[in-house]
Design an enzyme around this catalytic site. Structure first.
Site, PDB file in Angstrom:
ATOM      1  N   ASP A 137     -22.880  27.619  24.543  1.00  0.00           N
ATOM      2  CA  ASP A 137     -23.197  28.379  25.747  1.00  0.00           C
ATOM      3  C   ASP A 137     -22.569  29.760  25.747  1.00  0.00           C
ATOM      4  O   ASP A 137     -21.783  30.110  24.866  1.00  0.00           O
ATOM      5  CB  ASP A 137     -22.710  27.601  26.978  1.00  0.00           C
ATOM      6  CG  ASP A 137     -23.658  26.480  27.357  1.00  0.00           C
ATOM      7  OD1 ASP A 137     -23.175  25.438  27.831  1.00  0.00           O
ATOM      8  OD2 ASP A 137     -24.872  26.642  27.159  1.00  0.00           O
ATOM      9  N   TYR A 216     -14.936  19.802  18.243  1.00  0.00           N
ATOM     10  CA  TYR A 216     -14.650  20.977  19.055  1.00  0.00           C
ATOM     11  C   TYR A 216     -13.149  21.154  19.165  1.00  0.00           C
ATOM     12  O   TYR A 216     -12.394  20.174  19.201  1.00  0.00           O
ATOM     13  CB  TYR A 216     -15.222  20.829  20.469  1.00  0.00           C
ATOM     14  CG  TYR A 216     -16.717  21.044  20.549  1.00  0.00           C
ATOM     15  CD1 TYR A 216     -17.600  19.992  20.362  1.00  0.00           C
ATOM     16  CD2 TYR A 216     -17.233  22.307  20.822  1.00  0.00           C
ATOM     17  CE1 TYR A 216     -18.971  20.192  20.433  1.00  0.00           C
ATOM     18  CE2 TYR A 216     -18.602  22.520  20.900  1.00  0.00           C
ATOM     19  CZ  TYR A 216     -19.467  21.462  20.705  1.00  0.00           C
ATOM     20  OH  TYR A 216     -20.821  21.662  20.780  1.00  0.00           O
TER      21      TYR A 216
END
Lengths: 510, 510
Positions: A137, A216
């Site tokens: 994003d 992540y």
């Protein structure tokens, strides 16, 4: 134009400008010549300022402008192609996300495709057989994004196959003959987006569907967080669960299955001793952890590492938001158990996402047969770029740290305040902003709509199959898989409406 | 003239410009008049575009726009005034410098005055009796900028005087009644610009002329620099010297005396242990220094601290540029002695300034009777803002540091390269960029014009007194002062021409 004259107010300067416009026919020849020279000089000056401003706005467009002038039409039919993986790293802080969008050119993908087109490595996006591993994003970075794509090749098909053949001399020679994809692309890409390596793959290989693992990392300042409690809560997240209360449900795009599996999750302080930075990547013993804890302060940095096969939209940021609340002592670690208990808690309480800035798609994995091709010179160039970014930000951080040290000393000395409050308070910038009304327990807050309500909403608008939930259950039973419908969220194209939904409300507009 | 036509290449636009610049004496009277009108029109067009861009850039202006609609005229005559000092801190990285400019609204001063006007603390800039301590350039920051200014007061003149009177209860009560200047301004200032404290002063007090000491800090990564050699060279800079070869000569503005005095200069590694960050501000023993050196790496941070009464334009950045060359082993520490020997070396060799990013006007001093007034709540707000900035930059730096660790490991493993080169090489980003032709010794480089030539240049254009150099010498003899003409460079208004001079050439156009 008078510059830098701070004795004059703006209005006086305006008047002067108007006075100067004496009718030209009243000027002498000499005066006219002087005026022309003066105006030309001013003009050039203004142009330069404007040019600078436009250049600041456009990174790759300049290159394209120059390129288009020189291009003869390029005959792609003369060249063979090959299907490859490209490994890329990007600092996404100043970009509007990875995926191409209609309303901005400042996306990772847009810059990537501009570069691929400019270097004639692809003819068009549509014919390039392109898949991406993950979709990050706005503001999110990645150090191991992978794309699969078919590129122009300098080798004929026979030589391409020989690269992994038995004749080592031949294959080595062939590999060196191939286009230096990494180098060529990096020279035209903005410095925040760089290709790290490439490797040849079979035609049907998909960066998206063939990815076996995604990891992540989330980097944050320690502040006042209790890392031990955060880890305790984190461990409850491990294993296969329904994470609908820890993500943004992307029902509009057909996502109705929220079962995923978190394989690993760990939060650790980052070792302060630069020389031992390798140790930051190793598991530490309790004794080592205690020692690090003692030497740490609010300004020490921590990293949360979360690993799974696939993740839901905003899943990591939702998780971090809750872990921050636990770390601040505002919620118990058990809150995780409640949020995962979708039977009893089918509706997500309203809470804000954690900041996107610290988030990084750090590592992605494929099958073992994938052999990345690294090039020393190209890699050195990337390292140089990254060192520049590091230096810029660390210089700024170091400078600000110094004044904070001085200002905090002042605060302690001021008699009418409680100096203890200061440290770390606003370092909790990553979670929810402090409310003057005081903290409101998660489970007492207004709740968002549950899954069934959302499905109804889209079924009514004829955007979803009315039987989608039943089909999902059947599929899950048959395949014993947890992610058969959409293995790689958030890869699917986002529904325009959900894309701009107010995150904090996280509810269907009624 | 086509603007924003990025389909045209730069070279085509250049040609168009050249075609237009026909010699003015070859044009007829008619053509001249037409040309003047055409240029004036273009000028206005360009100005309008720029004005639009400034409005986009200006944060406070939007507020003012809204505010103006609601305001009844404010009657300043109802209020008393008082002369004060304001201490401010600002992160100048994204600003075009401290001083107000015609071509941009993104300056510290512009934002400061917008805030002062909006809060009705001053009626206008011209009537506010404003002086500033130092003037920092584009990109430069300050943690102890001071301005003197006359502000609106809530107290009558009698109560103002009583604040320092014998009656403690009365003076304390009065101080609390006064307008909370710090708080009020900080709420409307952008978060990068904050007031730290204020104090009342006598009417004639000048932040500029009454400053007794200025201290700059320069934060940089250690890279491959030899800090010991840099300090050796640095010590040669101490004391009273003529620094014309270590600054940008501002002759156009009447600066012809380059004698200043550097009181202290020191470069040190910043201690890695956060808890001991107070120690970073103390002098260390050789043993401590050795220990710190051992634990350091290319990614450790250093700080250079330079202290004097007043500095010349770009003096600190010129000094850092030379010290970096010494630290890299490209010049001997003795180069400083040569550069200070203006008798034998009256002309400065061409070299690039060090980066502006790491520079900070860190501390300024006034007479002892100055008592700054700090407010706990206001200061807490500033600390909060600064912590946010620190976090943003440190998160980014930490993230990039991690990928650098991984990439550098890759480089070491690649067989065909020399991994040793990597560390620190591009961290020398702050000095001169590496040239493919190799390094050129300073004293063999082309030289800039000497002082006398520059003075002649401006005398011919009737912008300087032909006897300025003689007068300077007389004044120096009479007063035994080294900075009688312009004690506070770079406060003076910059010459239009020198502002746009090519810094790297640093020479008078012939």
């Amino acid at each position: 134009m008078e510059l830098n004259d701070d004795k004059e107010s703006c209005s006086v300067r305006e008047k002067k400008k108007r006075l100067k416009k004496v009718s030209v026919d009243k000027l002498s020849r000499e005066e006219l010549e002087a005026r022309v020279l003066q105006l030309e000089a001013q003009n050039v000056q203004l142009q330069n300022i404007l040019t600078k401003k436009f250049q600041e706005e456009s990174s790759v467009l300049k290159e394209i402008g120059k390129q288009k002038k020189r291009d003869k039409p390029f005959d792609f039919s003369k060249y063979s192609k090959r299907h490859v993986l490209l490994k890329l790293a990007y600092l996404g802080w100043d970009y509007q996300g990875y995926a191409i969008q209609d309303n901005t050119s400042k996306t990772i993908e847009n810059n990537l495709f501009e570069a691929l087109l400019m270097t004639k490595l692809i003819e068009s996006r549509e014919t390039s057989n392109y898949h991406r591993c993950g979709r990050t994003d706005k503001g999110v970075s990645a150090f191991d994004q992978v794309i699969s794509i078919t590129l122009r090749s300098r080798l004929n098909l026979g030589d391409q196959k020989n690269e992994n053949g038995d004749d080592e001399t031949l294959s080595s020679a062939n590999m060196k003959k191939e286009i230096d994809y990494v180098d060529i692309l990096n020279k035209v890409l903005p410095s925040e987006i760089q290709i790290l390596a490439w490797c040849p793959v079979d035609e049907g290989f998909s960066a998206r569907f063939d990815c076996t693992k995604r990891k992540y990392k989330y980097f944050f300042p320690k502040g006042n967080y209790n890392i031990e409690l955060m880890n305790k809560a984190g461990q409850y997240l491990k294993g296969p669960h329904d994470y609908r209360n820890l993500c943004k449900m992307d029902v509009g795009n057909g996502v109705v299955n929220f079962k995923r599996e978190i394989k690993n999750i760990n939060i650790t302080l980052i070792n302060l001793d630069e020389r031992d930075s390798e140790e930051n990547h190793c598991i530490k013993s309790p004794e080592e952890l205690e020692l690090i804890e003692k030497k740490s302060s609010s300004y020490s940095m921590c990293v949360a590492t979360i690993e799974g096969k696939a993740f839901l939209w905003h899943q990591v940021r939702c998780i971090m938001a809750i872990l921050f609340l636990v770390g601040e002592g505002k919620e118990d670690p058990d809150i995780i158990l409640q949020l995962l208990d979708v039977e009893n808690y089918p509706r997500k309480p309203q809470y804000a996402l954690a900041s996107e800035l610290p988030l990084n798609l750090y590592e992605t994995s494929y099958e073992d047969s994938i052999e990345w091709r690294w090039n020393y010179r190209a890699l050195l160039y990337v390292v140089t770029q990254m060192q520049t970014f590091w230096a810029q930000h660390n210089i700024k951080a170091t400078m600000v740290r110094h004044i904070l040290h001085d200002l905090e000393s002042c605060l302690y000395k001021l008699e009418d305040g409680d100096g203890e409050e200061v440290c770390g308070q606003s370092l909790g910038l990553l979670g929810e902003p402090h409310s003057k009304k005081g903290y409101r327990q998660l489970m007492t807050r207004p709740k968002c709509s549950d899954l069934e309500t959302r499905v109804d909403h889209y079924v009514k608008r004829r955007r979803l199959d009315p039987n989608i939930l039943d089909k999902e259950k059947e599929a899950a039973c048959e395949n014993h898989k947890t992610d058969s419908l959409d293995p790689n969220i958030p890869d699917q194209d986002k529904d325009k409406e959900t894309q701009y939904e107010d995150i904090n409300k996280d509810s269907i507009p009624s």
